[in-house]
Design an enzyme around this catalytic site. Structure first.
Site, PDB file in Angstrom:
ATOM      1  N   THR A 218       0.862  -1.190   0.000  1.00 57.21           N
ATOM      2  CA  THR A 218       0.000   0.000   0.000  1.00 57.21           C
ATOM      3  C   THR A 218       0.898   1.240   0.000  1.00 57.21           C
ATOM      4  O   THR A 218       2.046   1.154   0.439  1.00 57.21           O
ATOM      5  CB  THR A 218      -0.857  -0.034   1.287  1.00 57.21           C
ATOM      6  N   ARG A 246     -15.154  -5.961   0.166  1.00 61.51           N
ATOM      7  CA  ARG A 246     -14.492  -5.583   1.426  1.00 61.51           C
ATOM      8  C   ARG A 246     -13.853  -4.187   1.323  1.00 61.51           C
ATOM      9  O   ARG A 246     -13.235  -3.838   0.328  1.00 61.51           O
ATOM     10  CB  ARG A 246     -13.413  -6.614   1.754  1.00 61.51           C
ATOM     11  N   GLY A 248     -11.212  -1.588   3.389  1.00 64.05           N
ATOM     12  CA  GLY A 248     -10.219  -1.581   4.464  1.00 64.05           C
ATOM     13  C   GLY A 248     -10.137  -0.244   5.178  1.00 64.05           C
ATOM     14  O   GLY A 248     -11.048   0.584   5.110  1.00 64.05           O
ATOM     15  N   ASP A 249      -9.026  -0.045   5.856  1.00 61.11           N
ATOM     16  CA  ASP A 249      -8.832   1.150   6.684  1.00 61.11           C
ATOM     17  C   ASP A 249      -8.440   2.388   5.885  1.00 61.11           C
ATOM     18  O   ASP A 249      -8.681   3.517   6.320  1.00 61.11           O
ATOM     19  CB  ASP A 249      -7.720   0.885   7.697  1.00 61.11           C
ATOM     20  N   THR A 268      -0.442   1.450   7.152  1.00 60.95           N
ATOM     21  CA  THR A 268      -0.446   0.334   6.210  1.00 60.95           C
ATOM     22  C   THR A 268      -0.357  -0.972   6.987  1.00 60.95           C
ATOM     23  O   THR A 268       0.390  -1.058   7.957  1.00 60.95           O
ATOM     24  CB  THR A 268       0.729   0.440   5.216  1.00 60.95           C
ATOM     25  N   GLY A 269      -1.132  -1.944   6.567  1.00 57.22           N
ATOM     26  CA  GLY A 269      -1.123  -3.225   7.265  1.00 57.22           C
ATOM     27  C   GLY A 269      -2.516  -3.824   7.278  1.00 57.22           C
ATOM     28  O   GLY A 269      -3.308  -3.572   6.356  1.00 57.22           O
TER      29      GLY A 269
HETATM   30  N1  ASP Z   1      -4.243  -1.442   4.990  1.00 51.56           N
HETATM   31  C1  ASP Z   1      -4.575  -1.978   3.702  1.00 51.56           C
HETATM   32  C2  ASP Z   1      -5.934  -2.625   3.800  1.00 51.56           C
HETATM   33  O1  ASP Z   1      -6.190  -3.308   4.761  1.00 51.56           O
HETATM   34  C3  ASP Z   1      -3.595  -2.987   3.184  1.00 51.56           C
HETATM   35  C4  ASP Z   1      -2.122  -2.687   3.371  1.00 51.56           C
HETATM   36  O2  ASP Z   1      -1.756  -1.668   3.918  1.00 51.56           O
HETATM   37  O3  ASP Z   1      -1.296  -3.528   2.916  1.00 51.56           O
HETATM   38  O4  ASP Z   1      -6.702  -2.484   2.890  1.00 51.56           O
END
Ligand code: ASP
Length: 349
Positions: A218, A246, A248-249, A268-269
């Protein structure tokens, strides 16, 4: 001054190693006129990756950093700068945003992005978009041209295309490495692998042989401009093999992206964890209470989130920055008006 603060940063690195957090940080003394931090996603890029992988990440990060440095030198507002830096990262196939986005379990791509201007608390976001070359541009338009904060799905695609954003076919997002990553995910979760994406590949494009690649990547950026304003932007294809639909954050203000007059942060995560704990808001709140960005992010990554959940970059109004991750890697760059130009993939280096 720089030598002393660099030594301080190294000491912090060692201290952070003890609790499983990798970080780079440096207090800014005297305060630089402008500061830029960007990331290319928390993940676990193997330390012995071949040179072309390492160079791919470093070049993508350097190119984006150069865009940001030029704009900040020109005196452009932070909110413009973070958007253009993220566009550069979205256009690189190596990152999981824009061009190189991961696949959903259904074999397609759904992208999320958010931007926030700390000087106005203005914010815009898009979620689950499928036809936009640069979702961060759409997020900016939501902020500037609507009374809403988050548009999702077809409505977001249609709004942005009508407003002039570049429209692309789903096949634009295709990369062989992400397709193989999806199939590895499906196999690991006892689901049958896909023979091809959910869309037809463009003429001449084939699925190249597999190579073991790690998901992640990301992208995000935070900046302090010469006018003293902070801003943050984040863009992603989401989690590899995520369910169709879905979100995400990343597009959720306060979870994966946040900026106010005290702090700007991009995460990120594992998005579900960042949403559950409103991670980026927490970092900004701790900074508002007087903590350094280094301490606030470290607290969030190790005491609020679980080790291995991800990474966060942050910057405060004095230009103090941090880039930390509890995963194995997080390509990143830090640049400021004093000439600092640091690029790394693994933060121990
Ligand atoms: N945070 C991102 C999500 O959950 C993915 C990522 O940062 O790798 O969509």
């Amino acid at each position: 001054m720089r030598g002393r603060s660099l030594r301080g940063a190294l000491a912090l690195l060692v201290a952070c190693g003890a609790i499983g957090t990798m970080s780079v940080a440096e207090s800014a003394e005297p305060k630089p006129r402008w500061v830029l931090v960007l990331h290319g996603g928390a993940g676990s890029i193997p330390g012995d990756s071949p040179d072309d992988i390492r160079n791919g990440y470093e070049n993508g990060i350097r190119q984006a950093m150069d865009v940001g440095v030029r704009l900040l030198e020109e005196g452009r507002p932070a909110v413009d700068v973070v958007a253009e830096v993220v566009v550069s990262l979205e256009d690189s196939p190596i990152f999981n945003a824009g061009k190189g986005s991961v696949f959903t379990a259904a074999g397609g791509h759904e992208l999320d992005a958010c931007i926030m201007d700390g000087s106005t608390m203005g914010s815009g976001a898009v979620a689950g978009v499928k036809r936009l070359k640069n979702p961060i541009r759409a997020a900016r338009l939501v902020m500037d041209n609507t009374r809403h904060l988050l548009l999702a799905g077809d409505g977001a695609d249609e709004f942005a295309i009508a407003a002039g954003c570049d429209e692309v076919d789903q096949s634009y997002f295709f990369t062989s490495r992400r397709f193989h990553a999806l199939n590895r995910y499906l196999r690991e979760n006892n689901q049958p692998p896909l023979k091809s994406p959910a869309y037809a590949l463009p003429k001449g494009v084939t699925i190249e042989p597999d190579f073991a690649d790690k998901p992640g990547n990301t992208v995000g950026c935070v900046a302090l401009d010469v006018h003293g304003n902070l801003a943050a932007a984040t863009s992603t294809g989401g989690l590899n093999g995520k369910m169709y639909g879905r979100v995400g954050d990343t597009p959720i203000v306060g979870a994966g992206t946040y900026a106010n007059k005290f702090c700007a942060a991009s995460g990120t995560g594992i998005g579900e964890q960042f949403m559950r704990h409103t991670a980026c808001t927490k970092v900004a709140w701790l900074v508002e209470q007087g903590q350094s960005t280094q301490d606030a992010v470290e607290h969030c990554l190790t005491k609020v989130l679980n080790p291995g959940d991800g990474g966060i970059i942050a910057i405060d109004a004095n230009g103090r920055v941090t880039a930390q991750s509890t995963t194995g890697s997080m390509p990143h760059a830090i640049a400021d008006s004093s000439g600092r130009r640091d690029i790394g993939i693994w933060m121990e280096k």
